[in-house]
Design a protein around this motif. Structure first.
Motif, PDB file in Angstrom:
ATOM      1  N   UNK A  66      -9.206  -2.453  -5.654  1.00 26.80           N
ATOM      2  CA  UNK A  66      -8.028  -3.002  -4.991  1.00 26.80           C
ATOM      3  C   UNK A  66      -7.576  -4.303  -5.635  1.00 26.80           C
ATOM      4  N   UNK A  67      -8.543  -5.117  -6.061  1.00 28.36           N
ATOM      5  CA  UNK A  67      -8.214  -6.410  -6.658  1.00 28.36           C
ATOM      6  C   UNK A  67      -7.726  -6.283  -8.100  1.00 28.36           C
ATOM      7  N   UNK A  68      -8.363  -5.379  -8.871  1.00 22.95           N
ATOM      8  CA  UNK A  68      -8.161  -5.398 -10.324  1.00 22.95           C
ATOM      9  C   UNK A  68      -7.769  -4.068 -10.934  1.00 22.95           C
ATOM     10  N   UNK A  69      -7.787  -2.985 -10.154  1.00 28.12           N
ATOM     11  CA  UNK A  69      -7.566  -1.676 -10.738  1.00 28.12           C
ATOM     12  C   UNK A  69      -8.891  -1.047 -11.148  1.00 28.12           C
ATOM     13  N   UNK A  70      -8.801   0.128 -11.758  1.00 27.52           N
ATOM     14  CA  UNK A  70     -10.004   0.908 -12.039  1.00 27.52           C
ATOM     15  C   UNK A  70     -10.765   0.439 -13.273  1.00 27.52           C
ATOM     16  N   UNK A  71     -10.232  -0.512 -14.020  1.00 31.41           N
ATOM     17  CA  UNK A  71     -10.927  -1.009 -15.211  1.00 31.41           C
ATOM     18  C   UNK A  71     -11.885  -2.121 -14.806  1.00 31.41           C
ATOM     19  N   UNK A  72     -12.910  -1.731 -14.079  1.00 35.51           N
ATOM     20  CA  UNK A  72     -13.867  -2.695 -13.544  1.00 35.51           C
ATOM     21  C   UNK A  72     -15.265  -2.306 -14.027  1.00 35.51           C
ATOM     22  N   UNK A  73     -16.085  -3.284 -14.296  1.00 37.61           N
ATOM     23  CA  UNK A  73     -17.428  -3.057 -14.829  1.00 37.61           C
ATOM     24  C   UNK A  73     -18.372  -2.663 -13.691  1.00 37.61           C
ATOM     25  N   UNK A  74     -19.148  -1.585 -13.914  1.00 42.27           N
ATOM     26  CA  UNK A  74     -20.064  -1.139 -12.860  1.00 42.27           C
ATOM     27  C   UNK A  74     -21.122  -2.193 -12.558  1.00 42.27           C
ATOM     28  N   UNK A  75     -21.450  -3.045 -13.524  1.00 38.91           N
ATOM     29  CA  UNK A  75     -22.429  -4.096 -13.256  1.00 38.91           C
ATOM     30  C   UNK A  75     -21.909  -5.070 -12.204  1.00 38.91           C
ATOM     31  N   UNK A  76     -20.600  -5.326 -12.238  1.00 35.81           N
ATOM     32  CA  UNK A  76     -20.020  -6.206 -11.221  1.00 35.81           C
ATOM     33  C   UNK A  76     -20.012  -5.535  -9.856  1.00 35.81           C
ATOM     34  N   UNK A  77     -19.780  -4.219  -9.850  1.00 35.00           N
ATOM     35  CA  UNK A  77     -19.842  -3.478  -8.594  1.00 35.00           C
ATOM     36  C   UNK A  77     -21.240  -3.583  -7.997  1.00 35.00           C
ATOM     37  N   UNK A  78     -22.253  -3.397  -8.825  1.00 35.95           N
ATOM     38  CA  UNK A  78     -23.630  -3.485  -8.334  1.00 35.95           C
ATOM     39  C   UNK A  78     -23.937  -4.886  -7.813  1.00 35.95           C
ATOM     40  N   UNK A 123      -4.548  -3.569  -7.251  1.00 34.35           N
ATOM     41  CA  UNK A 123      -5.060  -2.400  -7.952  1.00 34.35           C
ATOM     42  C   UNK A 123      -4.735  -1.091  -7.268  1.00 34.35           C
ATOM     43  N   UNK A 124      -4.396  -1.133  -5.974  1.00 37.02           N
ATOM     44  CA  UNK A 124      -4.090   0.087  -5.247  1.00 37.02           C
ATOM     45  C   UNK A 124      -2.865   0.777  -5.833  1.00 37.02           C
ATOM     46  N   UNK A 125      -1.878   0.002  -6.249  1.00 35.92           N
ATOM     47  CA  UNK A 125      -0.656   0.593  -6.797  1.00 35.92           C
ATOM     48  C   UNK A 125      -0.954   1.371  -8.073  1.00 35.92           C
ATOM     49  N   UNK A 126      -1.786   0.807  -8.941  1.00 40.71           N
ATOM     50  CA  UNK A 126      -2.112   1.507 -10.180  1.00 40.71           C
ATOM     51  C   UNK A 126      -2.818   2.823  -9.883  1.00 40.71           C
ATOM     52  N   UNK A 127      -3.730   2.792  -8.923  1.00 37.44           N
ATOM     53  CA  UNK A 127      -4.424   4.028  -8.551  1.00 37.44           C
ATOM     54  C   UNK A 127      -3.446   5.034  -7.958  1.00 37.44           C
ATOM     55  N   UNK A 128      -2.508   4.551  -7.147  1.00 40.66           N
ATOM     56  CA  UNK A 128      -1.521   5.436  -6.539  1.00 40.66           C
ATOM     57  C   UNK A 128      -0.610   6.032  -7.609  1.00 40.66           C
ATOM     58  N   UNK A 129      -0.193   5.221  -8.563  1.00 48.91           N
ATOM     59  CA  UNK A 129       0.674   5.716  -9.639  1.00 48.91           C
ATOM     60  C   UNK A 129      -0.003   6.838 -10.407  1.00 48.91           C
ATOM     61  N   UNK A 130      -1.295   6.696 -10.637  1.00 46.76           N
ATOM     62  CA  UNK A 130      -2.033   7.712 -11.379  1.00 46.76           C
ATOM     63  C   UNK A 130      -2.193   8.995 -10.576  1.00 46.76           C
ATOM     64  N   UNK A 131      -1.899   8.929  -9.273  1.00 42.78           N
ATOM     65  CA  UNK A 131      -2.016  10.107  -8.426  1.00 42.78           C
ATOM     66  C   UNK A 131      -0.692  10.847  -8.262  1.00 42.78           C
ATOM     67  N   UNK A 132       0.381  10.337  -8.858  1.00 44.87           N
ATOM     68  CA  UNK A 132       1.678  10.983  -8.717  1.00 44.87           C
ATOM     69  C   UNK A 132       1.712  12.302  -9.481  1.00 44.87           C
ATOM     70  N   UNK A 133       2.539  13.251  -9.034  1.00 46.75           N
ATOM     71  CA  UNK A 133       2.659  14.510  -9.766  1.00 46.75           C
ATOM     72  C   UNK A 133       3.016  14.257 -11.227  1.00 46.75           C
TER      73      UNK A 133
END
Length: 208
Positions: free
Chosen positions: A33-45, A109-119
């Motif tokens: 939500x903050x940054x889009x899907x280009x996020x490092x899994x180490x930061x998620x952990x 980041x939600x908008x970028x994820x939503x855009x990628x979900x468009x037909x």
């Protein structure tokens, strides 16, 4: 038959695993939500306060984790939007767009994820899930507003989805009163009473 002493540790292990999975999903959803899907899994952990081994036990790849997190985000969005419907079609359409823009402003980041979900966009399982959750909701809002006579008849659900993307690019960079004015103008343009002839649809590439 499982003895009580064996069942206790097993139940505790399952509970810990479920809690860790939930923390990973919450952390991944927040970072997306903050940054889009280009996020490092180490930061998620780190945000979930679990080790990398725990992360990979639940989600063997980054794509699997992001898919699950986006599914969680879009399900929550669709559930909240559906719960907010009032049965007044025009008000519901405007309320959905306003709520979506608030979410996009708070979570860029939600908008970028939503855009990628468009037909027409290549997508993962989560993006397909977004289309399954949010797409039918938009289609239902459009159908109801058509039936009420308030929405111009040549507006489609895809038009509304693209309008949401366009407004979503504006909302995060201006104060809320400013994007609400633009939303108001846009909604006026969707009203059947304000309709003027729509431009012809673009021809597919290569058509004479």
């Amino acid at each position: 038959m499982t003895s009580p002493s064996a069942a206790g540790p097993a139940a505790a292990t399952r509970s810990d695993a479920a809690r860790n999975r939930g923390r990973l999903l919450d952390a991944a959803a927040g970072l997306i939500a903050e940054r889009g899907s280009d996020v490092d899994v180490r930061e998620i952990a780190r945000r979930a306060e679990v080790g990398m081994g725990t992360l990979y036990r639940h989600f063997p790849t980054k794509e699997a984790l992001l898919d699950a997190a986006l599914e969680h985000v879009f399900t929550s969005w669709a559930d909240a939007a559906s719960a907010a419907l009032t049965g007044r079609p025009w008000s519901d359409l405007g309320g959905f767009l306003g709520d979506a823009l608030r979410r996009q402003t708070a979570s860029p980041g939600l908008l970028d994820a939503y855009c990628q979900a468009l037909p027409g966009q290549a997508g993962s399982t989560a993006r397909q899930y977004c289309r399954q959750q949010v797409g039918p909701l938009i289609a239902e809002l459009v159908r109801a507003a058509h039936e009420s006579g308030e929405l111009r008849p040549d507006i489609t659900a895809e038009d509304v989805s693209l309008l949401l993307v366009a407004l979503g690019r504006i909302a995060p960079v201006v104060p809320e009163p400013a994007w609400r004015r633009i939303l108001h103008v846009s909604l006026d343009g969707l009203r059947s009473s304000a309709a003027t002839p729509m431009p012809a649809p673009a021809r597919p590439p290569g058509d004479a």
